[in-house]
Design a protein around this motif. Structure first.
Motif, mmCIF file in Angstrom:
data_model
loop_
_atom_site.group_PDB
_atom_site.id
_atom_site.type_symbol
_atom_site.label_atom_id
_atom_site.label_comp_id
_atom_site.label_asym_id
_atom_site.label_seq_id
_atom_site.Cartn_x
_atom_site.Cartn_y
_atom_site.Cartn_z
ATOM 1 N N TRP A 430 1.047 -0.948 0.104
ATOM 2 C CA TRP A 430 -0.081 0.374 -0.251
ATOM 3 C C TRP A 430 0.937 1.249 0.306
ATOM 4 N N ARG A 431 0.187 1.944 -1.033
ATOM 5 C CA ARG A 431 1.180 3.318 -0.810
ATOM 6 C C ARG A 431 0.331 4.317 -1.092
ATOM 7 N N TYR A 432 0.735 5.112 0.185
ATOM 8 C CA TYR A 432 0.522 6.751 0.085
ATOM 9 C C TYR A 432 -0.175 7.300 -0.906
ATOM 10 N N LEU A 535 -11.371 4.106 4.898
ATOM 11 C CA LEU A 535 -11.741 3.713 3.097
ATOM 12 C C LEU A 535 -11.288 2.024 2.679
ATOM 13 N N ARG A 536 -12.511 1.666 2.626
ATOM 14 C CA ARG A 536 -11.929 0.257 1.361
ATOM 15 C C ARG A 536 -12.639 0.358 0.189
ATOM 16 N N SER A 589 -8.411 5.809 -1.485
ATOM 17 C CA SER A 589 -9.625 5.374 -2.131
ATOM 18 C C SER A 589 -9.176 3.857 -0.548
ATOM 19 N N ASP A 590 -8.662 4.176 0.046
ATOM 20 C CA ASP A 590 -7.945 2.906 0.893
ATOM 21 C C ASP A 590 -7.515 3.942 1.542
ATOM 22 N N GLY A 591 -7.751 3.438 3.194
ATOM 23 C CA GLY A 591 -7.205 4.110 4.571
ATOM 24 C C GLY A 591 -7.939 4.858 5.145
ATOM 25 N N MET A 638 -3.472 -3.163 5.843
ATOM 26 C CA MET A 638 -3.641 -2.578 4.677
ATOM 27 C C MET A 638 -2.428 -2.024 4.099
ATOM 28 N N VAL A 639 -1.387 -1.833 4.619
ATOM 29 C CA VAL A 639 -0.451 -1.464 4.114
ATOM 30 C C VAL A 639 0.294 -2.894 4.333
#
Length: 770
Positions: A430-432, A535-536, A589-591, A638-639
């Protein structure tokens, strides 16, 4: 045979005996002689102890049994014992070569581990050596070997001396006393041939023989084999004489003309064909034998000319020539292993402790990045990088070449750029998103993003020119809020009630801004909320809206969160829709993300700023207490690129209270109640305290100076304040001004739970044990 004889030295020029002290090395080659090591050591030491300066050198010829282990055990008990251990089995000649090369005393005696030559017989050889000899061979008086070995050895020596002219001491055995320097010359002759008894005369060593006793082997098994006897004989007879080759020259010189003559006689019928055939066969056989013999001599020459080593050493307790080591003398280095992926945690403060705890629960290896070595998360991390969380270049350099499973942080905006850069640099699952960095770290960027998303706006101005900013803000309706545009934790944030205080507030904010940028915003009155979302797949998977309890002072410090916030369902839905729209605008979109919101008296919703990360102030504990959701677990899933989701339980009214010093000056923690008793209270969902008695604490002027937090729940929102007051009473956190003195004052007791300080302050009139 007396001991003191060895305490002499022989002049190598005149042969005269000098009275200087000397010493003796007992060289004991071993191959699978585990049962004999202790026996041989004891026998040699008992017999040769009168030497005084005795060394016992075991040479382990790559044994496959416990020989080396037993040698090490003996060496651990007796400092006179040293050893050399080969990398594999190279044979007895190689072991003898190593023995003389690494013997540490001027004289050496070669003994077999089987003790068929009694160690006490060494004195007979030493007495003879004192007459001026370099080498004294022991000759068995009554040889106890089997008949094949006895006959083979005697026959080989007779043929060598009588027929081939090889100078060999008749009956010489491997039991010998040798002046060590001469022994080294003998074994280092540039020849592949290993016969010590034949090479000693070649170098001009003064040698002789002495009859000695010989006994039956009492333990272990003999290493003698017929093939070895034949090979040794072949090496001796062909390795030190050219006569066999000269004889073959003569045979060829006679056989060739005779064969030609016989062939002519056969052509003219003067000799029967069978005779011709028989002679031809004989000549052919002689030719083949001659070819084989010539090949053997050529092989000998090749072996002599080719650089080679007789052995390679695996380990030793002597100083071994690096060229003799199997690794060339290089320091042993463990083989590389599969590097364990690490989780890089940016920050090690109180807010990040939950990340380290969860990583440890999962068995993940963590690397803590923080400039301060006293942060509580460091004790929970596996590694510590004393670097600024904003210096992503230095962090990347420190982690170069290592597999990074993920990069994570929480509750801080200053490290978000590093989170984004490092997640891209190490290609984490997962990339910020870069857009979220700008919106979180630059408040003016967020204002522009919010306006573009259709969210209600209010007046603001930003600049690094404080004079220009002061002139612009002078037209604002006061009070206004002045804050650094790129700081977090309420550092440098002030409410300014009048224009006269604006200049000082701007300078204060600039001091906390890494870029020097300061923003002035219109002050918004109303209820203060934090909208937390996770978010997911582009949709809000989890949310929690909390109502903030804010310190009435000018710094907007958060004293607590009540959740779930009591809101009209339509307003709640609108807040979540706006949060989702803002996240989409940030490419998130995620996080997690959290938004500071003011709900004005007229119902207008103003979003003040965003932090695209989990909220601080103990939000994970609050989320778990309200709905049983593990937001920290979801964040790590997530990460790390693992599936994550949420299954909230029905919401329970909960209050998170920030624990702070009750003083407006530096103080010291004097006492703390029983934390287990606090946790045992039915209303307490969790407590974290990061200080203890004797710790120095600072006034609560910024979020980073919190001492911990306390989470309480109740059946109804109206019962939260009473639950908090009861828990604080049991916690009984006592803080005294610096320095601690016996003077006391009245206890400061909170007037109402909403603004309850975290503890009691001591002064004149109050007493406490320190």
């Amino acid at each position: 045979m007396t001991g003191p004889v060895i305490n002499t030295a022989i002049n190598t020029v005149t042969g005269a005996v000098n009275s200087t002290a000397t010493g003796l090395t007992a060289i004991i080659p071993c191959y699978n002689e585990g049962a004999q090591v202790e026996v041989a050591h004891a026998a040699v030491c008992a017999a040769l102890d009168p030497v005084g300066d005795l060394e016992v050198l075991f040479v382990d010829d790559g044994s496959s049994d416990d020989t080396l282990a037993r040698i090490k055990a003996v060496a651990a008990r007796d400092p006179r014992v040293r050893y050399v251990s080969f990398a594999r089995n190279f044979g007895l000649p190689a072991a003898v070569t190593a023995g003389f090369r690494y013997a540490g005393k001027p004289w050496a005696v070669q003994l077999d581990a089987d003790l068929q030559f009694p160690a006490e017989e060494t004195w007979a050889l030493l007495d003879k050596a004192a007459e001026g000899y370099d080498v004294v061979f022991g000759v068995r008086r009554d040889r106890k070997d089997n008949w094949l070995r006895r006959v083979g050895a005697a026959g080989t020596h007779r043929v060598a001396r009588g027929l081939l002219g090889i100078e060999v001491p008749q009956g010489a055995s491997s039991f010998r006393v040798v002046r060590t320097a001469v022994g080294r010359t003998i074994v280092d002759l540039p020849t592949a041939n290993s016969h010590f008894v034949a090479k000693a005369p070649q170098v001009g060593a003064r040698y002789t023989s002495v009859p000695v006793a010989h006994r039956d082997r009492t333990a272990g098994t003999s290493k003698f084999r017929f093939g070895r006897l034949a090979g040794d004989a072949f090496e001796l007879l062909l390795g030190f004489s050219w006569r066999p080759l000269n004889v073959m020259y003569g045979v060829a010189g006679v056989a060739a003309p005779a064969a030609l003559l016989l062939a002519l006689l056969g052509v003219f019928g003067l000799v029967a064909p069978s005779v011709v055939l028989a002679v031809a066969t004989l000549v052919t056989a002689l030719g083949l034998a001659s070819t084989a013999l010539v090949g053997r001599y050529l092989h000998r020459r090749m072996q002599d000319a080719r650089p080679r080593r007789h052995y390679y050493v695996r380990e030793a307790t002597v100083d071994v020539d690096p060229a003799d080591m199997v690794d060339g003398g290089a320091a042993p280095v463990p083989p590389p292993t599969r590097a364990e992926p690490v989780l890089v945690v940016l920050g090690a403060g109180e807010e990040q402790v939950v990340l380290y705890r969860e990583a440890r629960r999962r068995g993940l290896r963590t690397v803590a990045v923080d400039m301060r070595a006293d942060r509580p998360g460091i004790a929970l991390a596996d590694e510590f990088l004393p670097l600024s969380t904003t210096d992503h270049g230095a962090i990347a350099a420190a982690l170069a070449g290592r597999p990074v499973a993920g990069v994570v942080s929480t509750a801080a905006d200053t490290c978000l750029e590093s989170w984004q850069v490092l997640s891209e640099r190490f290609a984490t699952p997962w990339r910020y998103p870069a857009a979220a960095v700008a919106a979180s770290m630059d408040k003016s960027a967020f204002h522009r993003l919010a306006a573009a998303a259709g969210v209600a706006t209010y007046r603001w101005a930003q600049s690094d020119d404080l004079a220009e900013l002061a002139a612009t803000a002078a037209d604002f309706r006061f009070p206004v809020v002045v804050k650094p545009t790129d700081a977090s934790g309420c550092r440098g944030v002030l409410r300014v009630d009048g224009r006269a205080d604006l200049g000082a507030a701007l300078a204060n904010a600039a001091a906390f801004s890494p870029s020097g940028q300061v923003i002035v915003e219109e002050f918004l009155a109303g209820r203060n909320f934090t909208v937390n979302v996770f978010l997911r797949g582009g949709a809000v998977g989890w949310s929690l809206i909390t109502e903030k309890r804010i310190d009435p002072g000018p710094r907007f410090l958060i004293l607590g969160h009540q959740a779930p916030a009591v809101l009209d369902p339509a307003v709640e839905r609108a807040l979540l829709d706006e949060a989702a729209a803002l996240c989409a605008a940030m490419d998130l979109s995620d996080g997690p993300a959290n938004f500071d919101v003011v709900l004005s008296p007229d119902g207008t919703r103003f979003v003040l700023e965003v932090g695209a990360r989990l909220s601080g102030n103990g939000l994970p504990g609050l989320a778990a207490a309200v709905s049983g959701v593990d937001v920290v677990g979801a964040l790590l899933d997530m990460v790390l690129g693992e599936p994550f989701g949420f299954d909230p339980a029905p919401a329970r009214p909960t209050l998170l209270h920030v624990l702070t010093s009750p003083l407006d000056v530096p103080g010291e923690v004097v006492a703390v109640g029983d934390l287990d008793a606090v946790r045992a209270l039915p209303s307490v969902a969790g407590v974290d305290l990061f200080v203890g008695p004797g710790d120095r604490v600072l006034p609560f002027t910024e979020a980073g100076r919190k001492l911990g937090w306390l989470v309480v729940s109740a059946d109804e929102p109206a019962g939260l304040d009473a639950a908090l007051a009861g828990a604080l009473a049991v916690l009984d956190l006592v803080v005294a001004p610096e320095p601690v003195t016996p003077a006391t004052v009245a206890v400061v007791v909170p007037a109402q739970a909403v603004d309850a300080p975290s503890g009691r302050a001591l002064g004149a009139g109050d007493k406490a044990a320190v």
